[in-house]
Design a protein around this motif. Structure first.
Motif, PDB file in Angstrom:
ATOM      1  N   GLU A 138       0.827  -1.200   0.000  1.00 17.90           N
ATOM      2  CA  GLU A 138       0.000   0.000   0.000  1.00 17.90           C
ATOM      3  C   GLU A 138       0.866   1.257   0.000  1.00 17.90           C
ATOM      4  OE1 GLU A 138      -3.910   1.398   2.427  1.00 17.90           O
ATOM      5  OE2 GLU A 138      -2.090   1.127   3.623  1.00 17.90           O
ATOM      6  N   ALA A 139       1.918   1.269   0.803  1.00 19.52           N
ATOM      7  CA  ALA A 139       2.789   2.442   0.871  1.00 19.52           C
ATOM      8  C   ALA A 139       3.488   2.687  -0.469  1.00 19.52           C
ATOM      9  CB  ALA A 139       3.827   2.255   1.979  1.00 19.52           C
ATOM     10  N   GLU A 140       3.935   1.620  -1.118  1.00 22.73           N
ATOM     11  CA  GLU A 140       4.600   1.763  -2.414  1.00 22.73           C
ATOM     12  C   GLU A 140       3.653   2.363  -3.445  1.00 22.73           C
ATOM     13  OE1 GLU A 140       7.299   1.714  -5.439  1.00 22.73           O
ATOM     14  OE2 GLU A 140       7.785   1.147  -3.372  1.00 22.73           O
ATOM     15  N   ALA A 141       2.419   1.870  -3.485  1.00 24.09           N
ATOM     16  CA  ALA A 141       1.464   2.375  -4.470  1.00 24.09           C
ATOM     17  C   ALA A 141       1.096   3.830  -4.204  1.00 24.09           C
ATOM     18  CB  ALA A 141       0.215   1.498  -4.479  1.00 24.09           C
ATOM     19  N   LYS A 142       0.947   4.196  -2.934  1.00 19.33           N
ATOM     20  CA  LYS A 142       0.610   5.577  -2.603  1.00 19.33           C
ATOM     21  C   LYS A 142       1.742   6.538  -2.949  1.00 19.33           C
ATOM     22  CE  LYS A 142      -2.861   4.999   1.039  1.00 19.33           C
ATOM     23  NZ  LYS A 142      -3.178   5.233   2.470  1.00 19.33           N
ATOM     24  N   ALA A 143       2.973   6.041  -2.869  1.00 17.48           N
ATOM     25  CA  ALA A 143       4.130   6.908  -3.098  1.00 17.48           C
ATOM     26  C   ALA A 143       4.550   6.976  -4.564  1.00 17.48           C
ATOM     27  CB  ALA A 143       5.308   6.421  -2.258  1.00 17.48           C
ATOM     28  N   THR A 144       3.970   6.127  -5.419  1.00 18.19           N
ATOM     29  CA  THR A 144       4.409   6.035  -6.819  1.00 18.19           C
ATOM     30  C   THR A 144       3.308   6.516  -7.754  1.00 18.19           C
ATOM     31  OG1 THR A 144       5.727   4.090  -6.231  1.00 18.19           O
ATOM     32  CG2 THR A 144       5.360   4.509  -8.577  1.00 18.19           C
ATOM     33  N   PRO A 145       3.529   7.616  -8.465  1.00 18.52           N
ATOM     34  CA  PRO A 145       2.525   8.074  -9.429  1.00 18.52           C
ATOM     35  C   PRO A 145       2.260   7.012 -10.502  1.00 18.52           C
ATOM     36  CG  PRO A 145       4.172   9.786  -9.020  1.00 18.52           C
ATOM     37  CD  PRO A 145       4.685   8.521  -8.384  1.00 18.52           C
ATOM     38  N   ASP A 146       1.012   6.973 -10.973  1.00 20.30           N
ATOM     39  CA  ASP A 146       0.598   6.057 -12.046  1.00 20.30           C
ATOM     40  C   ASP A 146       0.748   4.587 -11.667  1.00 20.30           C
ATOM     41  OD1 ASP A 146      -0.085   8.170 -13.791  1.00 20.30           O
ATOM     42  OD2 ASP A 146       1.993   8.344 -14.462  1.00 20.30           O
ATOM     43  N   LEU A 147       0.600   4.273 -10.397  1.00 23.06           N
ATOM     44  CA  LEU A 147       0.679   2.889  -9.942  1.00 23.06           C
ATOM     45  C   LEU A 147      -0.477   2.600  -8.994  1.00 23.06           C
ATOM     46  CD1 LEU A 147       2.605   0.293  -9.888  1.00 23.06           C
ATOM     47  CD2 LEU A 147       3.331   1.160  -7.653  1.00 23.06           C
ATOM     48  N   VAL A 148      -1.109   1.460  -9.168  1.00 20.65           N
ATOM     49  CA  VAL A 148      -2.097   0.982  -8.205  1.00 20.65           C
ATOM     50  C   VAL A 148      -1.750  -0.453  -7.849  1.00 20.65           C
ATOM     51  CG1 VAL A 148      -3.978   2.516  -8.920  1.00 20.65           C
ATOM     52  CG2 VAL A 148      -3.713   0.292 -10.033  1.00 20.65           C
ATOM     53  N   ALA A 149      -2.035  -0.822  -6.606  1.00 20.53           N
ATOM     54  CA  ALA A 149      -1.712  -2.166  -6.132  1.00 20.53           C
ATOM     55  C   ALA A 149      -2.839  -2.667  -5.245  1.00 20.53           C
ATOM     56  CB  ALA A 149      -0.395  -2.149  -5.358  1.00 20.53           C
ATOM     57  N   THR A 150      -3.156  -3.944  -5.383  1.00 26.86           N
ATOM     58  CA  THR A 150      -4.269  -4.527  -4.636  1.00 26.86           C
ATOM     59  C   THR A 150      -3.894  -5.903  -4.116  1.00 26.86           C
ATOM     60  OG1 THR A 150      -5.851  -3.372  -6.068  1.00 26.86           O
ATOM     61  CG2 THR A 150      -6.695  -5.205  -4.750  1.00 26.86           C
ATOM     62  N   VAL A 151      -4.161  -6.132  -2.857  1.00 26.47           N
ATOM     63  CA  VAL A 151      -4.114  -7.471  -2.284  1.00 26.47           C
ATOM     64  C   VAL A 151      -5.565  -7.898  -2.085  1.00 26.47           C
ATOM     65  CG1 VAL A 151      -3.411  -8.891  -0.319  1.00 26.47           C
ATOM     66  CG2 VAL A 151      -1.887  -7.084  -1.179  1.00 26.47           C
ATOM     67  N   GLY A 152      -6.043  -8.710  -2.993  1.00 25.45           N
ATOM     68  CA  GLY A 152      -7.457  -9.076  -2.970  1.00 25.45           C
ATOM     69  C   GLY A 152      -7.754 -10.380  -2.280  1.00 25.45           C
ATOM     70  N   GLN A 153      -6.713 -11.189  -2.016  1.00 20.67           N
ATOM     71  CA  GLN A 153      -6.910 -12.475  -1.360  1.00 20.67           C
ATOM     72  C   GLN A 153      -5.793 -12.701  -0.352  1.00 20.67           C
ATOM     73  OE1 GLN A 153      -6.758 -14.931  -4.936  1.00 20.67           O
ATOM     74  NE2 GLN A 153      -8.963 -15.302  -4.810  1.00 20.67           N
ATOM     75  N   ILE A 154      -6.156 -13.239   0.795  1.00 17.47           N
ATOM     76  CA  ILE A 154      -5.171 -13.666   1.790  1.00 17.47           C
ATOM     77  C   ILE A 154      -5.753 -14.852   2.528  1.00 17.47           C
ATOM     78  CG2 ILE A 154      -5.974 -12.064   3.580  1.00 17.47           C
ATOM     79  CD1 ILE A 154      -2.927 -11.725   4.296  1.00 17.47           C
ATOM     80  N   GLU A 155      -4.919 -15.857   2.785  1.00 16.34           N
ATOM     81  CA  GLU A 155      -5.415 -17.064   3.451  1.00 16.34           C
ATOM     82  C   GLU A 155      -4.380 -17.591   4.435  1.00 16.34           C
ATOM     83  OE1 GLU A 155      -5.888 -20.563   1.088  1.00 16.34           O
ATOM     84  OE2 GLU A 155      -4.247 -20.040  -0.273  1.00 16.34           O
ATOM     85  N   VAL A 156      -4.877 -18.274   5.442  1.00 13.90           N
ATOM     86  CA  VAL A 156      -4.041 -18.958   6.423  1.00 13.90           C
ATOM     87  C   VAL A 156      -4.470 -20.424   6.418  1.00 13.90           C
ATOM     88  CG1 VAL A 156      -3.263 -19.043   8.822  1.00 13.90           C
ATOM     89  CG2 VAL A 156      -3.918 -16.854   7.796  1.00 13.90           C
ATOM     90  N   PRO A 157      -3.843 -21.244   5.587  1.00 18.94           N
ATOM     91  CA  PRO A 157      -4.246 -22.656   5.539  1.00 18.94           C
ATOM     92  C   PRO A 157      -4.096 -23.326   6.908  1.00 18.94           C
ATOM     93  CG  PRO A 157      -2.813 -22.093   3.683  1.00 18.94           C
ATOM     94  CD  PRO A 157      -2.777 -20.935   4.637  1.00 18.94           C
TER      95      PRO A 157
END
Length: 420
Positions: free
Chosen positions: A257-276
């Protein structure tokens, strides 16, 4: 005086909206719109779209990849072809306009020309692709990749959740999978590809504009990141001695999230997370999360990905956990052709509207067709930027503006302006 909203709604916008509503009723789900590639609902939609293409004066066929192709011949034989269109497959529980809008507006634009007896210095082919969303099979853009000669043989062996291969599904649909490689077009015969699509974002709404000019389709990288720690009792292992895979993953997500907020023209998403095998009283030993990274600049995206990988390594080392990252998708950005962007801007100005250029963060069939020909896109304002949802909403006035814009661009476009 502000002219960015057309003051009246003509029958052209109303006709397009009526057809979009009719197409939305073709669904595998009686309570919502779900129309997956090579399903009975898709077959019914191809028949309806083909009928509308025929009414618009086009010669119609279904190609080997189940793309509906409607051809409107040029004023002179042997002229090159401009592609229009989009896709008619959907995600599950979809909105009415993603993809469908580009097909129906293209048919309407050709129908205007046909009724007036106008032929252009190029042929027009309206394309209704069926596999843009990639929901049924673990491949995507099959129809547009086929035209660009980019379908690998292993694509046809991809299987859906029921074990049906793409090749078998094509046969069941009445298509010949062996004919897919032969769909590749000669670049010398194709002027370009122009698609009308809802923005799927809030920029046009914020600017109070009905349409916009797309500058590029963002490239995307997708990873599955696996963090391996050490399980332990939630009550007996001191915090300083833990190797918590989930806590490490959480720090990595915040770094994304910090990288995407600090970088123009960039978006980043973590849409899935699991703990098997996770439990309420066990320190997580294994965590997996997804990363979707997008930018209209491949250089920006790749540099950000390299920084994130370094950050992940540092977090893993400091926390004493193992780390692996498996790439699942990497698609370069596709810049829109300057000639097509300028042609769309000219049309917007002739309609008395204000031109605005903006990138597309979502993928489209143009990503594949950019390997074949110049591409261009017209964005249409959608309420709240919502998409892939039943809440997708557009106005009749904006659809009218977009359709009239497409007709105007076709009338003014000259073949020599499409290519550099």
């Amino acid at each position: 005086m502000q002219h960015d909203r057309p003051p009246t709604v003509t029958s052209l916008g109303a006709a397009v909206m009526a057809r979009l509503a009719a197409l939305a009723r073709i669904s595998a789900d009686p309570d919502g719109l779900t129309r997956l590639y090579l399903t009975p609902a898709h077959a019914q939609a191809t028949r309806q779209v083909a009928a509308w293409m025929g009414e618009a004066g086009m010669e119609v066929r279904l190609d080997a990849a189940a793309t509906v192709v409607g051809r409107y011949e040029a004023a002179t034989p042997g002229a090159p072809t401009l592609f229009l269109g989009s896709h008619i497959d959907t995600v599950r529980n979809a909105g009415h306009y993603d993809g469908n809008l580009g097909v129906v507006t293209a048919i309407a634009a050709v129908q205007v020309l046909h009724r007036l007896g106008e032929r252009l210095p190029f042929a027009v082919e309206v394309l209704a692709f069926g596999d843009e969303e990639g929901v049924r099979f673990p491949v995507t853009l099959t129809g547009s990749r086929a035209l660009a000669g980019l379908v690998r043989p292993d694509f046809l062996e991809a299987r859906d959740r029921d074990g049906v291969s793409l090749a078998q599904a094509l046969r069941d649909f009445g298509c010949d999978p062996d004919g897919v490689p032969g769909l590749a077009r000669d670049p010398a015969t194709v002027l370009g590809y122009l698609e009308v699509h809802i923005e799927q974002g809030p920029v046009l709404e914020e600017a109070d504009l009905p349409v916009g000019i797309v500058t590029a389709i963002a490239g995307a990288s997708r990873l599955v990141v696996t963090v391996e720690g050490r399980a332990g009792h939630a009550g007996t292992v001191p915090m300083a001695l833990r190797h918590d895979a989930l806590a490490a993953a959480a720090e990595m997500v915040l770094a994304i999230e910090a990288e995407a907020k600090a970088t123009p023209d960039l978006v980043a998403t973590v849409g899935q997370i699991e703990v098997p095998r996770g439990a309420v009283n066990v320190i997580p030993a294994l965590t997996r999360f997804s990363l979707d990274l997008r930018s209209p600049s491949d250089a920006v995206r790749r540099a950000a990905l390299a920084r994130l990988r370094a950050a992940f390594d540092a977090i893993a080392a400091r926390r004493g956990v193992g780390l692996s990252a498996q790439g699942s998708y990497d698609e370069p950005a596709a810049a829109c052709a300057p000639g097509l962007m300028d042609a769309v801007e000219g049309g917007i100005r002739r309609l008395g509207l204000t031109p605005l250029r903006l990138p597309s963060g979502a993928g489209h069939d143009g990503l594949a067709l950019a390997g074949l020909c110049p591409i261009g896109m017209i964005f249409v304002r959608c309420a709240g930027g919502l998409s892939h949802s039943p809440a997708e909403s557009v106005t009749e006035a904006d659809i009218d503006a977009a359709t009239r814009l497409l007709v105007d661009v076709l009338r003014h476009l000259r073949p020599e302006t499409c290519r550099p």
